[in-house]
Design a protein around this motif. Structure first.
Motif, PDB file in Angstrom:
ATOM      1  N   LYS A   1       2.740 -14.331 -53.317  1.00 37.77           N
ATOM      2  CA  LYS A   1       3.475 -14.877 -54.467  1.00 37.77           C
ATOM      3  C   LYS A   1       3.048 -14.245 -55.784  1.00 37.77           C
ATOM      4  O   LYS A   1       3.792 -14.291 -56.772  1.00 37.77           O
ATOM      5  N   TRP A   2       1.858 -13.653 -55.822  1.00 38.54           N
ATOM      6  CA  TRP A   2       1.373 -13.051 -57.065  1.00 38.54           C
ATOM      7  C   TRP A   2       2.011 -11.691 -57.336  1.00 38.54           C
ATOM      8  O   TRP A   2       1.878 -11.143 -58.441  1.00 38.54           O
TER       9      TRP A   2
ATOM     10  N   TYR B   1      13.179 -12.852 -51.854  1.00 39.56           N
ATOM     11  CA  TYR B   1      13.093 -12.109 -53.110  1.00 39.56           C
ATOM     12  C   TYR B   1      12.610 -13.009 -54.234  1.00 39.56           C
ATOM     13  O   TYR B   1      11.771 -12.602 -55.046  1.00 39.56           O
ATOM     14  N   CYS B   2      13.131 -14.233 -54.290  1.00 37.65           N
ATOM     15  CA  CYS B   2      12.740 -15.165 -55.357  1.00 37.65           C
ATOM     16  C   CYS B   2      11.246 -15.454 -55.304  1.00 37.65           C
ATOM     17  O   CYS B   2      10.584 -15.570 -56.340  1.00 37.65           O
ATOM     18  N   LYS B   3      10.714 -15.615 -54.103  1.00 38.41           N
ATOM     19  CA  LYS B   3       9.322 -16.053 -53.951  1.00 38.41           C
ATOM     20  C   LYS B   3       8.311 -14.932 -54.163  1.00 38.41           C
ATOM     21  O   LYS B   3       7.192 -15.198 -54.621  1.00 38.41           O
TER      22      LYS B   3
ATOM     23  N   CYS C   1      10.736 -11.213 -57.543  1.00 37.72           N
ATOM     24  CA  CYS C   1      11.565 -11.347 -58.748  1.00 37.72           C
ATOM     25  C   CYS C   1      10.749 -11.426 -60.040  1.00 37.72           C
ATOM     26  O   CYS C   1      10.069 -12.427 -60.302  1.00 37.72           O
ATOM     27  N   PRO C   2      10.805 -10.398 -60.896  1.00 36.53           N
ATOM     28  CA  PRO C   2      10.053 -10.454 -62.160  1.00 36.53           C
ATOM     29  C   PRO C   2      10.641 -11.460 -63.141  1.00 36.53           C
ATOM     30  O   PRO C   2       9.914 -12.026 -63.956  1.00 36.53           O
ATOM     31  N   LEU C   3      11.956 -11.685 -63.073  1.00 37.54           N
ATOM     32  CA  LEU C   3      12.566 -12.677 -63.946  1.00 37.54           C
ATOM     33  C   LEU C   3      12.048 -14.068 -63.616  1.00 37.54           C
ATOM     34  O   LEU C   3      11.714 -14.854 -64.511  1.00 37.54           O
ATOM     35  N   GLY C   4      11.954 -14.383 -62.318  1.00 35.06           N
ATOM     36  CA  GLY C   4      11.400 -15.670 -61.906  1.00 35.06           C
ATOM     37  C   GLY C   4       9.966 -15.841 -62.364  1.00 35.06           C
ATOM     38  O   GLY C   4       9.556 -16.929 -62.785  1.00 35.06           O
ATOM     39  N   ALA C   5       9.189 -14.740 -62.315  1.00 37.72           N
ATOM     40  CA  ALA C   5       7.799 -14.813 -62.775  1.00 37.72           C
ATOM     41  C   ALA C   5       7.745 -15.081 -64.272  1.00 37.72           C
ATOM     42  O   ALA C   5       6.933 -15.881 -64.753  1.00 37.72           O
TER      43      ALA C   5
END
Length: 741
Positions: free
Chosen positions: A560-561, A623-625, A628-632
């Motif tokens: 996740k990181w 991809y979300c988990k 995704c840099p936007l999610g981060a």
């Protein structure tokens, strides 16, 4: 309930994902050549424009070209006819004529050819800075767009879109996925060609009636003059020209005030009665006096004044005309009358000697300077403008009616009014629905009615179809990078307003992130996230459910990181090179999926999206988990949200919700990691379900075994104690008896 057992195929698929990503970023076709082009600095300043620009491409009939002429600059194109040379047209660089920013905030540098009848003969884009075009719109789409102008008259009303009823309007097709860029480029081509056409005599400008001033003769102080607009203020900061590294960011690079002196009230207020009278006696017909006072890091007079008597740092622009000043146009200005005049280092009065200047119409004072590009450190010539328009009370009949070209961002908003209303309604409905999550979760517990899942499926479909595919309003990490750079360098509202849906979406995201966390956007409204979840559900329908697995929690907690590393890497690279960062931002598959379409992309992009969905069929939102840099970026401020999901004391030892959490956002102590939570609310449904939540199941079975009545579950997720129920019933019975007595 989802199993967390390890699927052997997932590591291989993850490896394939990263291999495709590597190939994608290394592929030469992933870069748009017009974006990467490094233009020579001489292009904007050398007399021989065609030595640095492909003039023959936009004027094929020409055999020879002149040096730059006129103001704004153009070159004449010649052909040989019976041993004599004949003018066959004109070639000009758009940035020599207009300075209209596109979606990136920078102009699209365009070379344009036009014949002596005013017909456009060719258009060539030399360089653009549009991230949406870097995102994968092929050069063939750009070529197809600009080819529409060939054969069109520069005097025609060229507009993006078809179906207008206005006479003389010529409709043009936009660039799919880059409408704002198309609108801006249309203004660049149309206005540049028309202005050059007026200058060389192809088009006859409408004659402007001579200005007549009213008889007002008041004595105003500086504050009053500035308030009514008779004195204007132009400030250029060091950062605006890329010289912030000089260490002098406190003092502006140029801090300048100016105004028009021929009007009696303005002239008398600034110069005094005697000074004004003497100035007006010196002026001839069609001569106009301006005053300038300034302070700053440099002189507004410029170095050219010393060498040849030319003030090369200031000029006046009105319509297509530009007016420069020589030493003979200058008079000393030692003192200004108002007591509240700000301190200044230098001053002067400048005379415009031209019948083509009309003070009743708006004009601009331009400060010219060498601007250093923050990335390449190359110098370009730039001008900073401040408009001046005499207050209506000084003009007989008031200000004339002026048709101004509508800004690209205003056109974008006006053209999409219905879609904007529908989009806002979707966002408001989503927020309203989620705000009732407790009621929906409790209702879903009753007889297993899907009060949450049905609206969520509906929003996923709307998000993919309406927001993603139709509106192309998929937010991106490139907007985050642009936002950071705008804060540091120069904030431009026009840049963010140019796409109404992205602008509205971001304000919605900012508000909801600080209220509920990133999950409302990422889990409910993100088009790409919604498409992944629909793919996951589709796989269940077609019989692949037995293959669906989550990665082990321990492995997930490491992977996740990655998305946070991608986010900070892109942000860091953007400060070194925005162009490189936008290329690396292809780690987002959003552009291929929604903005451009897989049919317009080369195989590495399509393969990248294919691998993501191959994994998404077998594991929920990979991809979300993990990438995704936007999610981060949205997860970081989630830490400061106002409201989180509920927990019981028993959640610390119970793992029922954790076992079923598709986001792996619940740890062994029952604590929810709100940064990773996508707000699916499955745990909230279980929280109130006396057939699923272990503490409630145990309590329910105990009551049933002892023959005790089941009571309602309160807002904290517990059965209401029977003693409280009996006490309430007894109090009600007593109240009834008292009323009967």
């Amino acid at each position: 309930m989802k199993s967390t057992s390890h699927c052997r195929c997932l590591p291989q698929l993850a490896l394939a994902l990263w291999m495709v990503l590597f190939v994608l970023l290394a592929a030469p076709q992933a870069r748009a050549s017009m974006y990467d082009t490094q233009l020579p600095p001489e292009l904007s300043s050398a007399p021989d424009l065609c030595a640095y620009a492909p003039c023959s491409e936009v004027m094929p009939a020409a055999k020879r070209f002149s040096v730059r002429k006129g103001m704004p600059a153009y070159v004449e194109a010649y052909a040989d006819e019976n041993g004599k040379q004949r003018i066959v047209g004109y070639v000009f660089l758009s940035t020599d004529v207009v300075d209209i920013p596109a979606y990136s905030g920078k102009p699209v540098i365009t070379l344009i050819g036009m014949d002596p009848r005013g017909i456009i003969t060719g258009v060539r884009i030399l360089k653009h800075s549009e991230p949406i075009l870097l995102a994968g719109i092929p050069e063939s789409a750009l070529t197809k767009f600009i080819s529409q102008y060939i054969g069109k008259s520069a005097a025609a009303k060229l507009e993006i879109g078809h179906g207008q009823n206005e006479d003389g309007v010529v409709g043009l097709d936009a660039i799919s996925g880059a409408t704002v860029t198309a609108i801006a480029e249309n203004q660049v081509i149309a206005q540049s060609a028309y202005e050059i056409g007026k200058q060389v005599g192809i088009f006859k400008p409408t004659a402007k009636p001579r200005a007549h001033f009213t008889a007002l003769r008041e004595q105003l102080d500086w504050a009053a003059l500035q308030k009514e607009g008779s004195v204007q203020h132009l400030v250029v900061q060091a950062a605006d020209i890329g010289s912030g590294d000089r260490g002098d960011n406190v003092q502006p690079y140029m801090d300048l005030y100016f105004g028009y002196l021929n009007v009696p009230t303005i002239g008398v207020s600034l110069l005094g009665e005697h000074g004004y009278q003497r100035l007006m006696q010196d002026l001839k017909q069609d001569e106009h006096a301006l005053f300038i006072i300034a302070s700053g890091q440099v002189s507004f007079k410029g170095s050219g004044f010393v060498r040849g008597g030319i003030y090369d740092r200031i000029q006046v622009r009105q319509d297509a005309g530009s007016f420069t000043f020589r030493d003979t146009d200058y008079q000393n200005l030692y003192h200004l009358q108002p007591a509240d005049v700000p301190a200044f280092k230098e001053s002067g009065i400048f005379i415009i000697r031209s019948a083509h200047f009309n003070p009743a119409w708006p004009w601009q004072l331009s400060f010219l300077a060498n601007k250093v590009d923050e990335q390449t450190r190359a110098k370009t010539f730039a001008h900073f403008d401040q408009e001046y328009w005499l207050p209506a009370r000084y003009l007989e009949g008031g200000r004339p009616k002026v048709q101004r070209p509508q800004a690209a961002w205003k056109k974008a908003w006006a053209a999409k009014q219905l879609e904007i209303i529908l989009f806002v309604l979707v966002l408001v409905a989503s927020a309203a629905l989620y705000s009732q999550r407790d009621k929906l979760a409790r209702a879903s517990n009753r007889k297993h009615k899907p009060w949450i899942s049905i609206p969520r499926y509906g929003l996923w479909i709307v998000s993919v179809g309406f927001i993603g595919l139709y509106l192309k309003a998929q937010p991106s990490i490139t907007q985050v990078m642009t936002w950071f750079h705008s804060l540091i360098h120069q904030w431009k509202w026009e840049l963010f307003l140019s796409d109404p849906f992205i602008f509205i979406f971001w304000w919605f995201m900012i508000a909801t992130v600080f209220i509920w966390g990133r999950g409302l956007f990422c889990g409910w409204l993100c088009p790409f996230g919604s498409l992944q979840h629909l793919a996951f559900k589709l796989a269940q329908v077609i019989g692949l459910k037995r293959f669906q697995r989550l990665l082990p929690k321990t492995l997930h907690d490491k992977l996740k990181w990655i998305k946070y590393g991608v986010f900070f890497a892109l942000l860091g690279v953007s400060f070194y090179s925005m162009e490189l960062a936008e290329t690396l931002a292809e780690v987002e598959p959003f552009k291929t999926t929604f903005l451009v379409g897989i049919w317009n992309r080369s195989w590495p992009f399509v393969a990248f999206v294919g691998v993501i969905f191959g994994i998404a069929f077998l594991s929920e939102r990979p991809y979300c988990k993990y990438i995704c840099p936007l999610g981060a970026g949205l997860a970081l401020p989630t830490k400061f949200r106002l409201f989180g999901l509920k927990r019981k004391q028993e959640c610390q030892t119970c793992h029922a919700c954790a076992a079923g959490c598709g986001s792996h956002a619940i740890d062994a102590q029952g604590k929810i990691d709100q940064k990773e939570c996508l707000l699916c609310l499955d745990c909230m449904v279980m929280y109130y379900d006396d057939h699923a939540c272990p503490p409630l199941v145990k309590e329910r079975k105990t009551r049933e075994k002892d023959g005790l009545p089941l009571t309602a579950i309160d807002a904290k997720g517990y059965f209401i104690p029977i003693e409280n129920v009996r006490r309430n019933l007894a109090e009600k019975a007593k109240a009834v008896k008292r009323e009967a007595a």
